[in-house]
Write an enzyme that holds these catalytic residues in place. Structure first.
Site, PDB file in Angstrom:
ATOM      1  N   LYS A  57       0.854  -1.201   0.000  1.00 21.43           N
ATOM      2  CA  LYS A  57       0.000   0.000   0.000  1.00 21.43           C
ATOM      3  C   LYS A  57       0.884   1.244   0.000  1.00 21.43           C
ATOM      4  O   LYS A  57       2.085   1.158   0.321  1.00 21.43           O
ATOM      5  CB  LYS A  57      -0.909  -0.014   1.235  1.00 21.43           C
ATOM      6  CG  LYS A  57      -0.166  -0.011   2.574  1.00 21.43           C
ATOM      7  CD  LYS A  57      -1.105  -0.295   3.741  1.00 21.43           C
ATOM      8  CE  LYS A  57      -0.330  -0.294   5.054  1.00 21.43           C
ATOM      9  NZ  LYS A  57      -1.166  -0.761   6.181  1.00 21.43           N
ATOM     10  N   TYR A 100      16.974  30.281   8.630  1.00 21.02           N
ATOM     11  CA  TYR A 100      15.768  31.020   9.032  1.00 21.02           C
ATOM     12  C   TYR A 100      15.784  31.300  10.532  1.00 21.02           C
ATOM     13  O   TYR A 100      16.117  30.428  11.334  1.00 21.02           O
ATOM     14  CB  TYR A 100      14.507  30.206   8.722  1.00 21.02           C
ATOM     15  CG  TYR A 100      14.059  30.275   7.290  1.00 21.02           C
ATOM     16  CD1 TYR A 100      13.761  31.497   6.683  1.00 21.02           C
ATOM     17  CD2 TYR A 100      13.906  29.116   6.547  1.00 21.02           C
ATOM     18  CE1 TYR A 100      13.335  31.543   5.361  1.00 21.02           C
ATOM     19  CE2 TYR A 100      13.468  29.155   5.232  1.00 21.02           C
ATOM     20  CZ  TYR A 100      13.186  30.374   4.649  1.00 21.02           C
ATOM     21  OH  TYR A 100      12.763  30.416   3.341  1.00 21.02           O
TER      22      TYR A 100
HETATM   23  C1  LIG Z   1      -0.435  -1.749   6.919  1.00 19.76           C
HETATM   24  C2  LIG Z   1      -1.081  -3.058   7.250  1.00 19.76           C
HETATM   25  C3  LIG Z   1      -0.342  -4.244   7.275  1.00 19.76           C
HETATM   26  C4  LIG Z   1       1.173  -4.259   7.198  1.00 19.76           C
HETATM   27  O1  LIG Z   1       1.663  -3.828   8.450  1.00 19.76           O
HETATM   28  P1  LIG Z   1       3.228  -3.738   8.771  1.00 19.76           P
HETATM   29  O2  LIG Z   1       3.252  -3.357  10.200  1.00 19.76           O
HETATM   30  O3  LIG Z   1       3.776  -2.675   7.892  1.00 19.76           O
HETATM   31  O4  LIG Z   1       3.815  -5.062   8.501  1.00 19.76           O
HETATM   32  C5  LIG Z   1      -1.028  -5.443   7.413  1.00 19.76           C
HETATM   33  N1  LIG Z   1      -2.371  -5.458   7.575  1.00 19.76           N
HETATM   34  C6  LIG Z   1      -3.118  -4.319   7.607  1.00 19.76           C
HETATM   35  C7  LIG Z   1      -4.580  -4.413   7.814  1.00 19.76           C
HETATM   36  C8  LIG Z   1      -2.491  -3.084   7.464  1.00 19.76           C
HETATM   37  O5  LIG Z   1      -3.229  -1.969   7.529  1.00 19.76           O
END
Ligand SMILES: *Cc1c(COP(=O)(O)O)cnc(C)c1O
Length: 347
Positions: free
Chosen positions: A34, A243
């Site tokens: 994702k 800054y």
């Molecule tokens: C983001 C996510 C994962 C992966 O989690 P990590 O901690 O990055 O391994 C797995 N399942 C769901 C539902 C998530 O939202």
């Protein structure tokens, strides 16, 4: 060299996936890609992991899934963690995505809009964020189980803290809710895999561990980020930098300005806490982090460097995150779009 150079080691990502697969023996190992593979590029990471053997990929949104489908081709399974949202049906159908239905309303929407299209179910076992809660589950199960879900998932709230009793409580509830369904199950993200074989079920869903981040402490680092030096100034005691003139030089100093700033994902909160590296030599950033530029004290270096490392052997994503008061996930997903990106370790 004008902008930062971000190098992404696909072979290290593949080795991290293999290492996580070894920790969940008996389970299929998926891959969470994702948010453009946590900022590293789903179009590059996805195919690399598919070649390594990953067959199930998770994205957040249907549009991400459609883009990933173009990169992966027709074989691998792509599941959407936000489920079947309003308007998703055409993308789900065209790209062959499997939504993890997460509310009774999504279940109704899916069966109305895409009858016969594969789906999974996401249960909420205590995180109270996303998923069908225990109260609704009995009614949903009666409706949905006969239609053959391909997977039932839930997500752990505290898997980065192995001692937290919430892990065992969620595990027990997940078992209770899914017992006897005969449907393949998935509970563990990176942290859950590290909790042990009880949490692995049929399919694991590692994300951050693939990309070299905590809680997978044994992960191989994946990134190198070098920021080019654009300018160097020699300053006398009493002169100030940046800054609001927050840094005053107290000795004759050489200050290098590097290309990289908060628009590149290096948080402004790093001011006063950031170290860049020249090989093995630490160089403190001084003054504010601005949008495109960071100023660094290079007085103690023997010469003028071409570039300084922000992420590398001496400072991984979690060390950088700690300096900024955040987590490796946020550093990864904020990595700038302006970097010159290169991929190594293609299969
Ligand atoms: C983001 C996510 C994962 C992966 O989690 P990590 O901690 O990055 O391994 C797995 N399942 C769901 C539902 C998530 O939202």
């Amino acid at each position: 060299m004008q902008t930062g150079a971000l190098s992404i080691d696909l072979a290290a990502i593949r080795r991290n996936w293999r290492a996580l697969a070894r920790l969940g023996p008996g389970a299929e190992t998926g891959a969470v890609v994702k948010a453009d593979a946590y900022g590293l590029g789903a179009a590059e990471v996805g195919p690399a992991l598919a070649r390594e053997g990953a067959r199930s990929f998770f994205v957040a949104h249907a549009a991400e899934g459609a883009a990933l489908r173009r990169a992966l081709g027709p074989g691998p399974r792509i599941l959407t963690l936000t489920g079947h949202l309003e308007g998703d049906a055409p993308l789900l159908r065209e790209a062959g995505l499997v939504p993890l239905l997460s509310t009774p309303g999504q279940v109704a929407r899916h069966f109305a809009a895409l009858p016969g299209h594969p789906f999974g179910l996401q249960l909420d076992t205590g995180m109270n964020r996303m998923g069908i809660g225990p109260d609704d589950w009995r009614a949903v199960a009666m409706q949905a189980l006969p239609r053959g879900p391909v997977l039932i998932t839930s997500h752990l709230a505290s898997s980065d803290r192995p001692g937290d009793p919430m892990n065992a409580a969620q595990l027990a509830l997940f078992r209770e809710l899914t017992a006897g369904t005969g449907v393949p199950r998935s509970l563990a993200a990176t942290g859950g895999i590290l909790l042990g074989a009880d949490y692995a079920f049929d399919l694991t869903r590692p994300g951050v561990g693939l990309y070299g981040g905590l809680p997978f402490a044994a992960a191989e680092p994946v990134l190198h980020l070098a920021l080019p030096v654009l300018q160097v100034r020699d300053l006398a005691p009493g002169e100030t930098v940046g800054y609001d003139a927050t840094f005053t030089v107290t000795r004759p100093s050489r200050i290098a300005t590097v290309a990289g700033g908060y628009a590149d994902g290096l948080p402004r909160a790093l001011a006063g806490r950031l170290t860049l590296w020249h090989g093995d030599r630490p160089c403190p950033a001084v003054g504010r982090v601005s949008m495109d530029l960071i100023t660094v004290d290079v007085t103690d270096l023997p010469g003028v460097p071409d570039a300084l490392d922000a992420i590398g052997p001496h400072q991984g994503i979690d060390a950088l995150a700690a300096s900024a008061g955040t987590i490796g996930y946020e550093i990864l997903t904020a990595l700038g779009r302006r970097y010159r990106r290169s991929y190594t370790g293609q299969a």
